[in-house]
Design a protein around this motif. Sequence first.
Motif, PDB file in Angstrom:
ATOM      1  N   THR A  59      -2.581   3.327  14.725  1.00 58.17           N
ATOM      2  CA  THR A  59      -3.204   2.160  15.172  1.00 58.17           C
ATOM      3  C   THR A  59      -3.319   1.167  13.695  1.00 58.17           C
ATOM      4  O   THR A  59      -3.382   2.021  12.671  1.00 58.17           O
ATOM      5  N   GLU A  60      -3.517  -0.023  13.989  1.00 60.29           N
ATOM      6  CA  GLU A  60      -3.863  -0.836  12.835  1.00 60.29           C
ATOM      7  C   GLU A  60      -5.157  -0.267  12.059  1.00 60.29           C
ATOM      8  O   GLU A  60      -5.088  -0.393  10.710  1.00 60.29           O
ATOM      9  N   GLU A  61      -6.077   0.017  12.856  1.00 62.60           N
ATOM     10  CA  GLU A  61      -7.440   0.668  12.295  1.00 62.60           C
ATOM     11  C   GLU A  61      -6.967   1.899  11.409  1.00 62.60           C
ATOM     12  O   GLU A  61      -7.571   2.195  10.275  1.00 62.60           O
ATOM     13  N   GLU A  62      -6.199   2.709  11.832  1.00 63.53           N
ATOM     14  CA  GLU A  62      -5.961   4.107  11.190  1.00 63.53           C
ATOM     15  C   GLU A  62      -5.223   3.552  10.130  1.00 63.53           C
ATOM     16  O   GLU A  62      -5.108   4.360   8.898  1.00 63.53           O
ATOM     17  N   LYS A  63      -4.278   2.680   9.981  1.00 66.72           N
ATOM     18  CA  LYS A  63      -3.386   2.572   8.978  1.00 66.72           C
ATOM     19  C   LYS A  63      -4.053   1.992   7.883  1.00 66.72           C
ATOM     20  O   LYS A  63      -3.780   2.332   6.453  1.00 66.72           O
ATOM     21  N   GLU A  64      -5.466   1.368   7.924  1.00 72.39           N
ATOM     22  CA  GLU A  64      -6.257   0.878   6.890  1.00 72.39           C
ATOM     23  C   GLU A  64      -6.891   2.045   6.297  1.00 72.39           C
ATOM     24  O   GLU A  64      -7.086   2.007   5.148  1.00 72.39           O
ATOM     25  N   ILE A  65      -7.394   3.226   7.110  1.00 72.84           N
ATOM     26  CA  ILE A  65      -7.843   4.307   6.334  1.00 72.84           C
ATOM     27  C   ILE A  65      -7.461   5.222   6.045  1.00 72.84           C
ATOM     28  O   ILE A  65      -7.781   6.236   5.168  1.00 72.84           O
ATOM     29  N   LEU A  66      -5.943   5.601   6.641  1.00 73.27           N
ATOM     30  CA  LEU A  66      -5.087   6.797   6.094  1.00 73.27           C
ATOM     31  C   LEU A  66      -4.218   6.349   5.071  1.00 73.27           C
ATOM     32  O   LEU A  66      -3.169   5.723   5.401  1.00 73.27           O
ATOM     33  N   ASP A  94      -2.964   8.677   2.913  1.00 73.15           N
ATOM     34  CA  ASP A  94      -2.277   9.846   2.653  1.00 73.15           C
ATOM     35  C   ASP A  94      -1.489  10.626   3.674  1.00 73.15           C
ATOM     36  O   ASP A  94      -1.991  10.525   4.712  1.00 73.15           O
ATOM     37  N   ALA A  95      -0.369  10.629   3.386  1.00 79.36           N
ATOM     38  CA  ALA A  95       0.657  11.242   4.780  1.00 79.36           C
ATOM     39  C   ALA A  95       0.139  12.636   5.144  1.00 79.36           C
ATOM     40  O   ALA A  95       0.145  12.655   6.439  1.00 79.36           O
ATOM     41  N   CYS A  96      -0.536  13.450   4.233  1.00 78.72           N
ATOM     42  CA  CYS A  96      -0.912  14.783   4.769  1.00 78.72           C
ATOM     43  C   CYS A  96      -2.220  14.707   5.454  1.00 78.72           C
ATOM     44  O   CYS A  96      -2.592  15.185   6.509  1.00 78.72           O
ATOM     45  N   LYS A  97      -3.123  13.497   5.119  1.00 73.64           N
ATOM     46  CA  LYS A  97      -4.127  13.206   5.966  1.00 73.64           C
ATOM     47  C   LYS A  97      -3.999  12.808   7.473  1.00 73.64           C
ATOM     48  O   LYS A  97      -4.654  13.009   8.211  1.00 73.64           O
ATOM     49  N   ILE A  98      -2.858  12.011   7.328  1.00 76.98           N
ATOM     50  CA  ILE A  98      -2.359  11.573   8.544  1.00 76.98           C
ATOM     51  C   ILE A  98      -1.926  12.649   9.436  1.00 76.98           C
ATOM     52  O   ILE A  98      -2.243  12.715  10.821  1.00 76.98           O
ATOM     53  N   TYR A  99      -1.497  13.544   9.027  1.00 76.81           N
ATOM     54  CA  TYR A  99      -0.925  14.695   9.727  1.00 76.81           C
ATOM     55  C   TYR A  99      -2.254  15.620  10.290  1.00 76.81           C
ATOM     56  O   TYR A  99      -2.557  16.279  11.641  1.00 76.81           O
ATOM     57  N   THR A 141       0.775  -1.205  -0.111  1.00 71.75           N
ATOM     58  CA  THR A 141       0.023   0.137   0.013  1.00 71.75           C
ATOM     59  C   THR A 141       0.795   1.345  -0.028  1.00 71.75           C
ATOM     60  O   THR A 141       2.070   1.056   0.095  1.00 71.75           O
ATOM     61  N   ARG A 142       0.321   2.497  -0.276  1.00 74.19           N
ATOM     62  CA  ARG A 142       0.880   3.595  -0.285  1.00 74.19           C
ATOM     63  C   ARG A 142       1.669   3.952   1.238  1.00 74.19           C
ATOM     64  O   ARG A 142       2.808   4.289   1.119  1.00 74.19           O
TER      65      ARG A 142
END
Length: 237
Positions: free
Chosen positions: A185-192, A194-199, A83-84
């Motif tokens: 978290t593993e759940e966040e990794k599934e939905i995030l 885009d690096a900017c969206k993570i921020y 994945t990205r």
Amino acid sequence: MVIAAVFAGGKGSRMGNTETPKQYMMLGNKPIIVHTIEKFYINSRIDKVIVLCPAIWVEQTKDLVKKYMGSTDKVSVICGGGTRNDTLMCALEYVKENYGLSDDDIILTHDAVRPFVTHRIIDDNINCTLETGACDTVIGATDTIVESLDDKVISSIPERKLMYQGQTPQSFKIKKLYDICNSLTEEEKEILTDACKIYTLKGEPVSLVKGEVFNIKITYPYDLKIANALLEGGDSK
């Protein structure tokens, strides 16, 4: 240290009946990916270019780098992830293992299929990241943006002057990016994805850098026709 990470993991499924990933298709007399790598390779402010691609394309990508750029230590080709987010972590781990992570080091992440990124955009990303810590390359939305939560009816129409279309590079202070990605978290990794969206979801500010309308992402056959026209016209620098 200033590092560019070129993400070349796309399979090109939207390019139609082709077994060649879109980043390896020809644009003029070179593959798209070569045009993109060269933009960062020749920029004197970039210390290292990391190209991340599927495992089966690593050796061919190394051959392309050698063919068009000669034997160079400035470019490394490594295997990306599924994945990205995984590919981003592959880049960060590579930097950590080979150079260490410093608060002052920055990384520019860029799509391999955006060959028309300019040196002005690259320089603005470097300057903005050094000053603010993170930035995203964008252009103002020219069309009205329509939101639908159910894919059937309009949920809202945001004010167009507040809307932007995201491009790349997306650039960050590398150590902070590494720490934030490892806090997911593993759940966040599934939905995030885009690096900017993570921020933004972690409450971290991301500054805006002005992109260009011709900094297109080559995704569909029509995009490749536009790209060849841009190349012939010499509209990007």
